[in-house]
Design a protein around this motif. Structure first.
Motif, PDB file in Angstrom:
ATOM      1  N   ALA A  23       0.835  -1.192   0.000  1.00 54.77           N
ATOM      2  CA  ALA A  23       0.000   0.000   0.000  1.00 54.77           C
ATOM      3  C   ALA A  23       0.867   1.238   0.000  1.00 54.77           C
ATOM      4  O   ALA A  23       1.731   1.398   0.873  1.00 54.77           O
ATOM      5  N   ALA A  24       0.635   2.110  -0.968  1.00 49.27           N
ATOM      6  CA  ALA A  24       1.362   3.383  -1.045  1.00 49.27           C
ATOM      7  C   ALA A  24       0.473   4.489  -0.497  1.00 49.27           C
ATOM      8  O   ALA A  24      -0.721   4.547  -0.795  1.00 49.27           O
ATOM      9  N   SER A  25       1.057   5.362   0.297  1.00 50.02           N
ATOM     10  CA  SER A  25       0.291   6.474   0.864  1.00 50.02           C
ATOM     11  C   SER A  25       1.156   7.718   0.903  1.00 50.02           C
ATOM     12  O   SER A  25       2.370   7.657   0.803  1.00 50.02           O
ATOM     13  N   GLY A  26       0.482   8.850   1.066  1.00 53.17           N
ATOM     14  CA  GLY A  26       1.195  10.121   1.126  1.00 53.17           C
ATOM     15  C   GLY A  26       0.943  10.944  -0.120  1.00 53.17           C
ATOM     16  O   GLY A  26      -0.037  10.754  -0.831  1.00 53.17           O
ATOM     17  N   ARG A  27       1.865  11.853  -0.393  1.00 54.08           N
ATOM     18  CA  ARG A  27       1.736  12.755  -1.534  1.00 54.08           C
ATOM     19  C   ARG A  27       2.178  12.021  -2.791  1.00 54.08           C
ATOM     20  O   ARG A  27       3.363  11.876  -3.062  1.00 54.08           O
ATOM     21  N   ILE A  28       1.222  11.542  -3.566  1.00 56.70           N
ATOM     22  CA  ILE A  28       1.506  10.736  -4.739  1.00 56.70           C
ATOM     23  C   ILE A  28       0.782  11.306  -5.942  1.00 56.70           C
ATOM     24  O   ILE A  28      -0.444  11.396  -5.938  1.00 56.70           O
ATOM     25  N   PHE A  29       1.550  11.685  -6.962  1.00 58.96           N
ATOM     26  CA  PHE A  29       0.948  12.125  -8.216  1.00 58.96           C
ATOM     27  C   PHE A  29       0.804  10.945  -9.170  1.00 58.96           C
ATOM     28  O   PHE A  29      -0.219  10.790  -9.816  1.00 58.96           O
ATOM     29  N   SER A  30       1.859  10.138  -9.269  1.00 53.47           N
ATOM     30  CA  SER A  30       1.787   8.966 -10.136  1.00 53.47           C
ATOM     31  C   SER A  30       2.725   7.879  -9.631  1.00 53.47           C
ATOM     32  O   SER A  30       3.694   8.157  -8.935  1.00 53.47           O
ATOM     33  N   ILE A  31       2.400   6.647  -9.991  1.00 55.94           N
ATOM     34  CA  ILE A  31       3.186   5.471  -9.603  1.00 55.94           C
ATOM     35  C   ILE A  31       3.727   4.818 -10.863  1.00 55.94           C
ATOM     36  O   ILE A  31       2.971   4.575 -11.807  1.00 55.94           O
ATOM     37  N   ASN A  32       5.010   4.537 -10.875  1.00 54.98           N
ATOM     38  CA  ASN A  32       5.658   3.995 -12.064  1.00 54.98           C
ATOM     39  C   ASN A  32       6.285   2.648 -11.771  1.00 54.98           C
ATOM     40  O   ASN A  32       7.025   2.492 -10.825  1.00 54.98           O
ATOM     41  N   SER A  33       5.948   1.680 -12.650  1.00 55.54           N
ATOM     42  CA  SER A  33       6.617   0.381 -12.678  1.00 55.54           C
ATOM     43  C   SER A  33       6.922  -0.202 -11.300  1.00 55.54           C
ATOM     44  O   SER A  33       8.089  -0.409 -10.950  1.00 55.54           O
ATOM     45  N   VAL A  97       8.569   0.969  -5.543  1.00 52.21           N
ATOM     46  CA  VAL A  97       7.715   1.728  -6.463  1.00 52.21           C
ATOM     47  C   VAL A  97       8.380   3.043  -6.811  1.00 52.21           C
ATOM     48  O   VAL A  97       8.891   3.731  -5.923  1.00 52.21           O
ATOM     49  N   GLY A  98       8.370   3.394  -8.099  1.00 52.35           N
ATOM     50  CA  GLY A  98       8.805   4.714  -8.520  1.00 52.35           C
ATOM     51  C   GLY A  98       7.631   5.673  -8.399  1.00 52.35           C
ATOM     52  O   GLY A  98       6.563   5.410  -8.954  1.00 52.35           O
ATOM     53  N   ILE A  99       7.815   6.757  -7.668  1.00 52.14           N
ATOM     54  CA  ILE A  99       6.704   7.670  -7.385  1.00 52.14           C
ATOM     55  C   ILE A  99       7.078   9.094  -7.723  1.00 52.14           C
ATOM     56  O   ILE A  99       8.169   9.559  -7.384  1.00 52.14           O
ATOM     57  N   ARG A 100       6.170   9.759  -8.414  1.00 51.79           N
ATOM     58  CA  ARG A 100       6.282  11.200  -8.625  1.00 51.79           C
ATOM     59  C   ARG A 100       5.314  11.872  -7.663  1.00 51.79           C
ATOM     60  O   ARG A 100       4.129  11.518  -7.601  1.00 51.79           O
ATOM     61  N   THR A 101       5.804  12.885  -6.956  1.00 53.50           N
ATOM     62  CA  THR A 101       4.959  13.552  -5.966  1.00 53.50           C
ATOM     63  C   THR A 101       4.238  14.766  -6.534  1.00 53.50           C
ATOM     64  O   THR A 101       3.375  15.356  -5.861  1.00 53.50           O
ATOM     65  N   SER A 102       4.586  15.163  -7.766  1.00 56.82           N
ATOM     66  CA  SER A 102       3.894  16.270  -8.429  1.00 56.82           C
ATOM     67  C   SER A 102       4.110  16.124  -9.925  1.00 56.82           C
ATOM     68  O   SER A 102       4.972  15.339 -10.353  1.00 56.82           O
ATOM     69  N   PRO A 103       3.374  16.893 -10.733  1.00 58.96           N
ATOM     70  CA  PRO A 103       3.525  16.782 -12.194  1.00 58.96           C
ATOM     71  C   PRO A 103       4.912  17.156 -12.689  1.00 58.96           C
ATOM     72  O   PRO A 103       5.327  16.704 -13.752  1.00 58.96           O
ATOM     73  N   ILE A 104       5.633  17.976 -11.912  1.00 56.24           N
ATOM     74  CA  ILE A 104       6.946  18.410 -12.375  1.00 56.24           C
ATOM     75  C   ILE A 104       8.078  17.665 -11.669  1.00 56.24           C
ATOM     76  O   ILE A 104       9.244  17.870 -11.986  1.00 56.24           O
ATOM     77  N   ALA A 105       7.733  16.832 -10.722  1.00 57.50           N
ATOM     78  CA  ALA A 105       8.772  16.103  -9.979  1.00 57.50           C
ATOM     79  C   ALA A 105       9.266  14.914 -10.792  1.00 57.50           C
ATOM     80  O   ALA A 105       8.517  14.321 -11.576  1.00 57.50           O
ATOM     81  N   THR A 106      10.528  14.571 -10.598  1.00 56.72           N
ATOM     82  CA  THR A 106      11.053  13.358 -11.221  1.00 56.72           C
ATOM     83  C   THR A 106      10.679  12.162 -10.359  1.00 56.72           C
ATOM     84  O   THR A 106      10.389  12.287  -9.166  1.00 56.72           O
ATOM     85  N   SER A 107      10.701  10.991 -10.968  1.00 60.00           N
ATOM     86  CA  SER A 107      10.333   9.790 -10.238  1.00 60.00           C
ATOM     87  C   SER A 107      11.444   9.397  -9.275  1.00 60.00           C
ATOM     88  O   SER A 107      12.630   9.449  -9.602  1.00 60.00           O
ATOM     89  N   LYS A 108      11.036   9.021  -8.079  1.00 52.52           N
ATOM     90  CA  LYS A 108      11.984   8.568  -7.057  1.00 52.52           C
ATOM     91  C   LYS A 108      11.544   7.195  -6.574  1.00 52.52           C
ATOM     92  O   LYS A 108      10.351   6.947  -6.396  1.00 52.52           O
ATOM     93  N   ASP A 109      12.525   6.323  -6.365  1.00 55.13           N
ATOM     94  CA  ASP A 109      12.204   4.970  -5.907  1.00 55.13           C
ATOM     95  C   ASP A 109      12.006   4.925  -4.397  1.00 55.13           C
ATOM     96  O   ASP A 109      12.821   5.443  -3.639  1.00 55.13           O
TER      97      ASP A 109
END
Length: 121
Positions: A23-33, A97-109
């Motif tokens: 389960a992913a929680s928090g500030r999440i804009f998108s989840i990648n791979s 999970v690779g997660i972007r926290t905003s539309p302009i943020a880069t994905s972070k694992d």
């Protein structure tokens, strides 16, 4: 703050099944791979299964035909269905999970804390 929490591990006899959840929680804009990894005592962490945004899956040869990875984007969940478990599947299983926290943020694992899976013979 983003958190990943795994659940569903435990002790099972060979041939049995378990379903892991992440389960992913928090500030999440998108989840990648998202992917599931495992680490057995004395061994390196290895990729078990991964799934892309489009639903393409990839499995380690050792689990093909026995494990199934899936995702629920709406619920921000990733699952690993493990069937026909073997003693050699015993390990700590981690969700990544690779997660972007905003539309302009880069994905972070991000990594979960791990859940123990023990398969007895």
């Amino acid at each position: 703050q983003v958190q990943l929490v795994e659940s569903g591990g435990g002790l099972v006899q060979a041939g049995g099944s378990l379903r892991l959840s992440c389960a992913a929680s928090g500030r999440i804009f998108s989840i990648n791979s998202p992917g599931w990894y495992r680490q057995a005592p004395g061994k390196q962490r290895e990729l078990v299964a991964a799934i892309t945004s489009g639903g393409t899956t990839n499995y380690a040869d050792s689990v093909k035909g026995r494990f199934t990875i899936s995702r629920d984007n709406g619920k921000k969940m990733v699952y690993l269905q493990m069937d026909s478990l073997r003693p050699e599947d015993t390990a700590v299983y981690y969700c990544s999970v690779g997660i972007r926290t905003s539309p302009i943020a880069t994905s972070k694992d991000y990594w979960g804390q791990g859940t123990q899976v023990t398969v007895s013979s």
